[in-house]
Design a protein around this motif. Sequence first.
Motif, PDB file in Angstrom:
ATOM      1  N   LEU A   1       0.829  -1.207   0.000  1.00  0.00           N
ATOM      2  CA  LEU A   1       0.000   0.000   0.000  1.00  0.00           C
ATOM      3  C   LEU A   1       0.866   1.262   0.000  1.00  0.00           C
ATOM      4  O   LEU A   1       0.549   2.242  -0.693  1.00  0.00           O
ATOM      5  CB  LEU A   1      -0.929   0.003   1.214  1.00  0.00           C
ATOM      6  N   LEU A   2       1.945   1.239   0.765  1.00  0.00           N
ATOM      7  CA  LEU A   2       2.834   2.401   0.809  1.00  0.00           C
ATOM      8  C   LEU A   2       3.494   2.625  -0.554  1.00  0.00           C
ATOM      9  O   LEU A   2       3.635   3.771  -1.008  1.00  0.00           O
ATOM     10  CB  LEU A   2       3.901   2.188   1.888  1.00  0.00           C
ATOM     11  N   THR A   3       3.869   1.549  -1.209  1.00  0.00           N
ATOM     12  CA  THR A   3       4.455   1.652  -2.546  1.00  0.00           C
ATOM     13  C   THR A   3       3.472   2.275  -3.529  1.00  0.00           C
ATOM     14  O   THR A   3       3.827   3.163  -4.316  1.00  0.00           O
ATOM     15  CB  THR A   3       4.882   0.262  -3.044  1.00  0.00           C
ATOM     16  N   ILE A   4       2.216   1.835  -3.476  1.00  0.00           N
ATOM     17  CA  ILE A   4       1.198   2.376  -4.384  1.00  0.00           C
ATOM     18  C   ILE A   4       0.974   3.863  -4.108  1.00  0.00           C
ATOM     19  O   ILE A   4       0.833   4.675  -5.040  1.00  0.00           O
ATOM     20  CB  ILE A   4      -0.117   1.594  -4.245  1.00  0.00           C
ATOM     21  N   ALA A   5       0.966   4.247  -2.824  1.00  0.00           N
ATOM     22  CA  ALA A   5       0.745   5.652  -2.462  1.00  0.00           C
ATOM     23  C   ALA A   5       1.803   6.554  -3.084  1.00  0.00           C
ATOM     24  O   ALA A   5       1.482   7.603  -3.669  1.00  0.00           O
ATOM     25  CB  ALA A   5       0.744   5.807  -0.940  1.00  0.00           C
ATOM     26  N   PHE A   6       3.071   6.160  -2.998  1.00  0.00           N
ATOM     27  CA  PHE A   6       4.131   7.009  -3.528  1.00  0.00           C
ATOM     28  C   PHE A   6       4.259   6.871  -5.042  1.00  0.00           C
ATOM     29  O   PHE A   6       4.749   7.786  -5.698  1.00  0.00           O
ATOM     30  CB  PHE A   6       5.443   6.732  -2.805  1.00  0.00           C
ATOM     31  N   ALA A   7       3.787   5.754  -5.584  1.00  0.00           N
ATOM     32  CA  ALA A   7       3.712   5.646  -7.048  1.00  0.00           C
ATOM     33  C   ALA A   7       2.682   6.624  -7.596  1.00  0.00           C
ATOM     34  O   ALA A   7       2.889   7.244  -8.646  1.00  0.00           O
ATOM     35  CB  ALA A   7       3.364   4.213  -7.452  1.00  0.00           C
ATOM     36  N   ILE A   8       1.570   6.779  -6.875  1.00  0.00           N
ATOM     37  CA  ILE A   8       0.565   7.769  -7.275  1.00  0.00           C
ATOM     38  C   ILE A   8       1.178   9.166  -7.268  1.00  0.00           C
ATOM     39  O   ILE A   8       0.967   9.960  -8.195  1.00  0.00           O
ATOM     40  CB  ILE A   8      -0.659   7.702  -6.338  1.00  0.00           C
ATOM     41  N   TYR A   9       1.934   9.467  -6.208  1.00  0.00           N
ATOM     42  CA  TYR A   9       2.604  10.774  -6.151  1.00  0.00           C
ATOM     43  C   TYR A   9       3.519  10.962  -7.354  1.00  0.00           C
ATOM     44  O   TYR A   9       3.524  12.022  -7.985  1.00  0.00           O
ATOM     45  CB  TYR A   9       3.420  10.899  -4.861  1.00  0.00           C
ATOM     46  N   LEU A  10       4.277   9.951  -7.662  1.00  0.00           N
ATOM     47  CA  LEU A  10       5.248  10.039  -8.756  1.00  0.00           C
ATOM     48  C   LEU A  10       4.540  10.307 -10.084  1.00  0.00           C
ATOM     49  O   LEU A  10       4.964  11.180 -10.863  1.00  0.00           O
ATOM     50  CB  LEU A  10       6.046   8.738  -8.819  1.00  0.00           C
ATOM     51  N   VAL A  11       3.470   9.582 -10.346  1.00  0.00           N
ATOM     52  CA  VAL A  11       2.738   9.765 -11.603  1.00  0.00           C
ATOM     53  C   VAL A  11       2.086  11.148 -11.665  1.00  0.00           C
ATOM     54  O   VAL A  11       2.124  11.826 -12.694  1.00  0.00           O
ATOM     55  CB  VAL A  11       1.673   8.660 -11.765  1.00  0.00           C
ATOM     56  N   LYS A  12       1.500  11.571 -10.536  1.00  0.00           N
ATOM     57  CA  LYS A  12       0.786  12.842 -10.506  1.00  0.00           C
ATOM     58  C   LYS A  12       1.723  14.038 -10.634  1.00  0.00           C
ATOM     59  O   LYS A  12       1.451  14.999 -11.372  1.00  0.00           O
ATOM     60  CB  LYS A  12      -0.012  12.939  -9.195  1.00  0.00           C
ATOM     61  N   PHE A  13       2.852  13.999  -9.907  1.00  0.00           N
ATOM     62  CA  PHE A  13       3.679  15.192  -9.784  1.00  0.00           C
ATOM     63  C   PHE A  13       4.893  15.218 -10.707  1.00  0.00           C
ATOM     64  O   PHE A  13       5.507  16.273 -10.860  1.00  0.00           O
ATOM     65  CB  PHE A  13       4.128  15.364  -8.328  1.00  0.00           C
ATOM     66  N   PHE A  14       5.245  14.101 -11.296  1.00  0.00           N
ATOM     67  CA  PHE A  14       6.418  14.092 -12.182  1.00  0.00           C
ATOM     68  C   PHE A  14       6.323  15.168 -13.275  1.00  0.00           C
ATOM     69  O   PHE A  14       7.273  15.939 -13.452  1.00  0.00           O
ATOM     70  CB  PHE A  14       6.609  12.707 -12.803  1.00  0.00           C
ATOM     71  N   PRO A  15       5.206  15.272 -14.000  1.00  0.00           N
ATOM     72  CA  PRO A  15       5.151  16.310 -15.047  1.00  0.00           C
ATOM     73  C   PRO A  15       5.268  17.722 -14.472  1.00  0.00           C
ATOM     74  O   PRO A  15       5.935  18.582 -15.054  1.00  0.00           O
ATOM     75  CB  PRO A  15       3.775  16.090 -15.705  1.00  0.00           C
ATOM     76  N   TRP A  16       4.626  17.971 -13.326  1.00  0.00           N
ATOM     77  CA  TRP A  16       4.656  19.309 -12.732  1.00  0.00           C
ATOM     78  C   TRP A  16       6.067  19.689 -12.277  1.00  0.00           C
ATOM     79  O   TRP A  16       6.486  20.835 -12.432  1.00  0.00           O
ATOM     80  CB  TRP A  16       3.718  19.374 -11.537  1.00  0.00           C
ATOM     81  N   LEU A  17       6.783  18.731 -11.699  1.00  0.00           N
ATOM     82  CA  LEU A  17       8.108  19.033 -11.169  1.00  0.00           C
ATOM     83  C   LEU A  17       9.166  19.135 -12.262  1.00  0.00           C
ATOM     84  O   LEU A  17      10.249  19.674 -12.034  1.00  0.00           O
ATOM     85  CB  LEU A  17       8.511  17.969 -10.138  1.00  0.00           C
ATOM     86  N   MET A  18       8.845  18.624 -13.425  1.00  0.00           N
ATOM     87  CA  MET A  18       9.768  18.720 -14.557  1.00  0.00           C
ATOM     88  C   MET A  18       9.533  19.975 -15.394  1.00  0.00           C
ATOM     89  O   MET A  18      10.344  20.318 -16.255  1.00  0.00           O
ATOM     90  CB  MET A  18       9.636  17.483 -15.457  1.00  0.00           C
ATOM     91  N   GLN A  19       8.407  20.671 -15.157  1.00  0.00           N
ATOM     92  CA  GLN A  19       8.033  21.832 -15.965  1.00  0.00           C
ATOM     93  C   GLN A  19       8.152  23.114 -15.146  1.00  0.00           C
ATOM     94  O   GLN A  19       8.177  23.075 -13.916  1.00  0.00           O
ATOM     95  CB  GLN A  19       6.584  21.680 -16.445  1.00  0.00           C
ATOM     96  N   PRO A  20       8.211  24.284 -15.824  1.00  0.00           N
ATOM     97  CA  PRO A  20       8.191  25.559 -15.094  1.00  0.00           C
ATOM     98  C   PRO A  20       6.896  25.715 -14.315  1.00  0.00           C
ATOM     99  O   PRO A  20       5.899  25.024 -14.563  1.00  0.00           O
ATOM    100  CB  PRO A  20       8.283  26.600 -16.216  1.00  0.00           C
ATOM    101  N   ARG A  21       6.910  26.632 -13.349  1.00  0.00           N
ATOM    102  CA  ARG A  21       5.719  26.908 -12.569  1.00  0.00           C
ATOM    103  C   ARG A  21       4.542  27.272 -13.458  1.00  0.00           C
ATOM    104  O   ARG A  21       4.708  27.930 -14.493  1.00  0.00           O
ATOM    105  CB  ARG A  21       5.975  28.064 -11.594  1.00  0.00           C
ATOM    106  N   ALA A  22       3.357  26.886 -13.053  1.00  0.00           N
ATOM    107  CA  ALA A  22       2.162  27.182 -13.834  1.00  0.00           C
ATOM    108  C   ALA A  22       1.903  28.685 -13.926  1.00  0.00           C
ATOM    109  O   ALA A  22       1.333  29.159 -14.912  1.00  0.00           O
ATOM    110  CB  ALA A  22       0.950  26.488 -13.221  1.00  0.00           C
ATOM    111  N   ASP A  23       2.322  29.448 -12.882  1.00  0.00           N
ATOM    112  CA  ASP A  23       2.110  30.887 -12.903  1.00  0.00           C
ATOM    113  C   ASP A  23       3.290  31.656 -13.479  1.00  0.00           C
ATOM    114  O   ASP A  23       3.339  32.872 -13.426  1.00  0.00           O
ATOM    115  CB  ASP A  23       1.814  31.393 -11.489  1.00  0.00           C
ATOM    116  N   ARG A  24       4.273  30.905 -14.004  1.00  0.00           N
ATOM    117  CA  ARG A  24       5.453  31.470 -14.675  1.00  0.00           C
ATOM    118  C   ARG A  24       6.374  32.259 -13.735  1.00  0.00           C
ATOM    119  O   ARG A  24       7.271  32.957 -14.196  1.00  0.00           O
ATOM    120  CB  ARG A  24       5.046  32.381 -15.849  1.00  0.00           C
ATOM    121  N   LYS A  25       6.171  32.116 -12.445  1.00  0.00           N
ATOM    122  CA  LYS A  25       7.097  32.728 -11.495  1.00  0.00           C
ATOM    123  C   LYS A  25       8.338  31.859 -11.377  1.00  0.00           C
ATOM    124  O   LYS A  25       8.307  30.660 -11.716  1.00  0.00           O
ATOM    125  CB  LYS A  25       6.430  32.889 -10.132  1.00  0.00           C
TER     126      LYS A  25
END
Length: 400
Positions: A374-398
């Motif tokens: 269950l812990l593995t699945i929880a952090f896999a969800i984080y990885l899938v959800k946030f990987f694109p956001w953390l690889m890209q510039p801020r959404a507000d361009r700051k």
Amino acid sequence: MAQPIFIPLEMVANGKPPYPPVLALGFRPFYLLAAAWLVFAMPMWLLIYGHGLISESHLLGPIWHAHEMLWGFTSAVIVGFLFTAVSNWTNRPTPRGWPLLFIASLWLAARILLLTPWSEIGALVETLFFVAAAIGIAQPLFRSGNRRNYFFVGLLLIFALLSAAHHYSLLTDVVWFTARQIEFLMLTVVLLIITVITGRIMPMFTANAIQGAPVHKRSWLDRSAVVATLAMGLSLIFLPETISKWIAVAAALIHLFRWWGWAPHWTLRKPIVWILHGSYLWMPIGFLLYAIPGSWSPMASLLATHALTVGLIAGLCIGMMTRTARGHTGRPLQASKAEVTAYILTMAAAMIRVLLPMIWPEWYRLLTSLSGLLLTIAFAIYLVKFFPWLMQPRADRKPG
């Protein structure tokens, strides 16, 4: 006067930093690395635990598992958080760009080497990582005169010292402390960091998110919690059981009283806040489990440790990793269904790992495996959800 070695975001050509967005601030690479490492290391541990998988490292079996969860996963989240927070506290740059890549590479190289026959080199690289991380926050803190947070530099250097001591205890016949004692010292230092940071953020986050919440921040109670946490950790190593158990009870009551003052019952409709409160509750639960005499329950100490590592540490990590990543990528502080699912899975993993074995000890091996899954699945969800956001510039361009 020497110039800072880290490039402020303002010192860039054409308003664009000379490095990829993932290297813009410390939380980006370290949160990704931490999540990815847990998704790899937890199943690896279950293979070791269930099927006797053996590596050629000097870290074997449960010792490797403990080391990688404390000096590996947890340290990555702490360093990512500190690199981000210190930049905010001081209004000065922490490592970013290629210096940040170098420090993150030290962490990753240590993780890989510690699985191989070259694990002794990995021990050295790991120690260097903590020293580099300490230097990374020392420069902005000292330059800004932010004395209130100098102690974080010392704590990262203690991480380095305990890392070296842990490896030394396993590689030589000279034993001042056993590997288990050093692991518990490391856990105690992590708990101290959690105690300090939660005292700063939990009342603020709760009051900001829930209008009218009766939040109470008591400085004397915050100081008492720090002293109680340190006393509890050291007493379980150095004092007789009859004394340490009562210290553990006192520490649990102090943390429980502190937690209730933050109005946790007001946060149930705000998942991005309740995950922090729900996770913190595992601190007094863990301390109370340490207070159970071994003659009553031989598993109590082991379950207590996992209350602190799975419930408290993993829970706070998933909560802060989502909140920080949302806030610092210019997105609303509102947990999505995916994040709420990750929160629930993390808390379920803690309950299955800690509470159910007290009821069904004969299912301990199965419950441990289910919790890890269950812990593995929880952090896999984080990885899938946030990987694109953390690889890209801020959404507000700051910047950031």
